[in-house]
Design an enzyme around this catalytic site. Structure first.
Site, PDB file in Angstrom:
ATOM      1  CG  ASP A  63      32.837  26.803  17.002  1.00  7.74           C
ATOM      2  OD1 ASP A  63      33.037  25.867  18.004  1.00  7.74           O
ATOM      3  OD2 ASP A  63      32.908  27.999  17.457  1.00  7.74           O
ATOM      4  CG  HIS A  64      37.265  24.945  18.779  1.00 11.05           C
ATOM      5  ND1 HIS A  64      36.237  24.224  18.709  1.00 11.05           N
ATOM      6  CD2 HIS A  64      37.730  25.119  20.102  1.00 11.05           C
ATOM      7  CE1 HIS A  64      35.950  24.100  20.108  1.00 11.05           C
ATOM      8  NE2 HIS A  64      36.599  24.733  20.931  1.00 11.05           N
TER       9      HIS A  64
ATOM     10  CE  LYS B  81      30.910  26.212  25.283  1.00  7.28           C
ATOM     11  NZ  LYS B  81      31.256  25.724  24.214  1.00  7.28           N
TER      12      LYS B  81
ATOM     13  CB  ILE C 192      36.439  30.024  12.366  1.00  8.80           C
ATOM     14  CG1 ILE C 192      36.478  31.092  11.745  1.00  8.80           C
ATOM     15  CG2 ILE C 192      35.756  30.034  13.949  1.00  8.80           C
ATOM     16  CD1 ILE C 192      34.855  31.743  11.160  1.00  8.80           C
TER      17      ILE C 192
ATOM     18  CE1 TYR D 290      32.686  30.140  27.624  1.00 11.48           C
ATOM     19  CE2 TYR D 290      31.754  30.954  25.726  1.00 11.48           C
ATOM     20  CZ  TYR D 290      32.110  29.791  26.474  1.00 11.48           C
ATOM     21  OH  TYR D 290      32.293  28.648  25.792  1.00 11.48           O
ATOM     22  CB  ALA D 291      31.619  36.260  33.246  1.00 13.13           C
TER      23      ALA D 291
END
Length: 265
Positions: free
Chosen positions: A25-26, A174, A28, A144-145
């Site tokens: 999806d990179h 993920k 975008i 994600y953190a």
């Protein structure tokens, strides 16, 4: 949260509970970078190499299906760009129903835990898991953190992120990698969901496979790895090496050797 339909579709994006997902999806986020201009041939190579599923935004679906060799398909539901004002400000790009119409076996959603945008993303993820549950569609939460003062590799922060995904009803989560198997074990133990890791920016082949080996040694369930695979000179070979660790429990040298990749890489 798992209905019969959800469980059946989870099996389409994994093998025996382990997952080798390749997000692409990179486009975008970063534009048509290497590996994404001719995305058809990339998808063909990585699915022949052993990927369980590929992931794109909904608009790319027509370019996916004829090239994925019967493997699973995930549609991503939010996004941002590297040239916009704030890359962490992921905005909705689709719905579960749109993903189903695009032929998806699952949907995914990105949340930056600890960022200024966390409140809105929490609400949106909760709504998506509710909608997906009604349709029997699995949800991959990319948790994600990321935020002011947060170390994105801190196992405590990563553990919080994956637990948040479970609390909001996701089926797979993920997150980032903490750097070694010992510290990542805390992350895996923070949830009962299958935990897969992001690949991040591309390293050497050995670094990539050592990271995958560490995740599996920590009790993780695989990877959702994009650039390290689709930007590789030989996407099929690196996918085969990653699959060797995830699905065949190979050690690093054996996985690299079986894939025809140089052991010193």
């Amino acid at each position: 949260m798992n209905s019969t339909g959800t469980q059946a579709r989870l099996e389409r994006i994994g093998t025996d509970g382990a997952h080798l997902i390749v997000p692409m999806d990179h486009g975008i986020t970063m534009g048509a970078v290497q590996g994404l201009k001719e995305i058809e041939s990339t998808i063909d190579a990585i699915t022949r190499g052993g990927a369980d599923a590929v992931l794109t935004q909904k608009g790319v679906a027509p370019r996916v299906h004829e090239n994925k060799n019967g493997k699973g398909y995930i549609v991503h539901l939010n996004g941002s760009t590297t040239i916009g004002p704030d890359e962490n400000d992921k905005r909705l790009t689709g719905t579960v129903e749109e993903a189903i119409r695009a032929g998806a076996d699952a949907v995914s959603f990105h949340i930056n835990v600890g960022s200024d945008h966390e409140p809105d993303q929490i609400s949106q993820l909760a709504e998506i898991t509710d909608e997906a549950g009604r349709f029997g569609i699995p949800v991959l939460a990319m948790a994600y953190a990321r935020g002011p003062g947060i170390d994105p590799e801190d196992p405590q922060a990563l553990g919080h992120a994956v637990r948040l995904a479970e609390e909001l009803g996701a089926d797979v989560v993920k997150t980032g990698y903490s750097g070694d198997a010992d510290s990542f074990q805390h992350v895996v133990e923070s949830t009962r969901l299958p935990v897969v890791i992001a690949g991040g920016s591309r390293g050497t082949d050995r670094e990539t496979i050592e990271m995958v080996r560490g995740v599996m040694d920590a009790g993780g369930s695989g990877v959702s790895m994009g650039r390290s695979i689709f930007q590789h000179e030989d996407p099929k070979a690196i996918t085969r090496a990653v699959a060797g660790v995830i699905h065949d429990d190979l050690e690093v040298d054996e996985a690299l050797g079986n894939a025809g990749l140089a052991l010193e890489a």
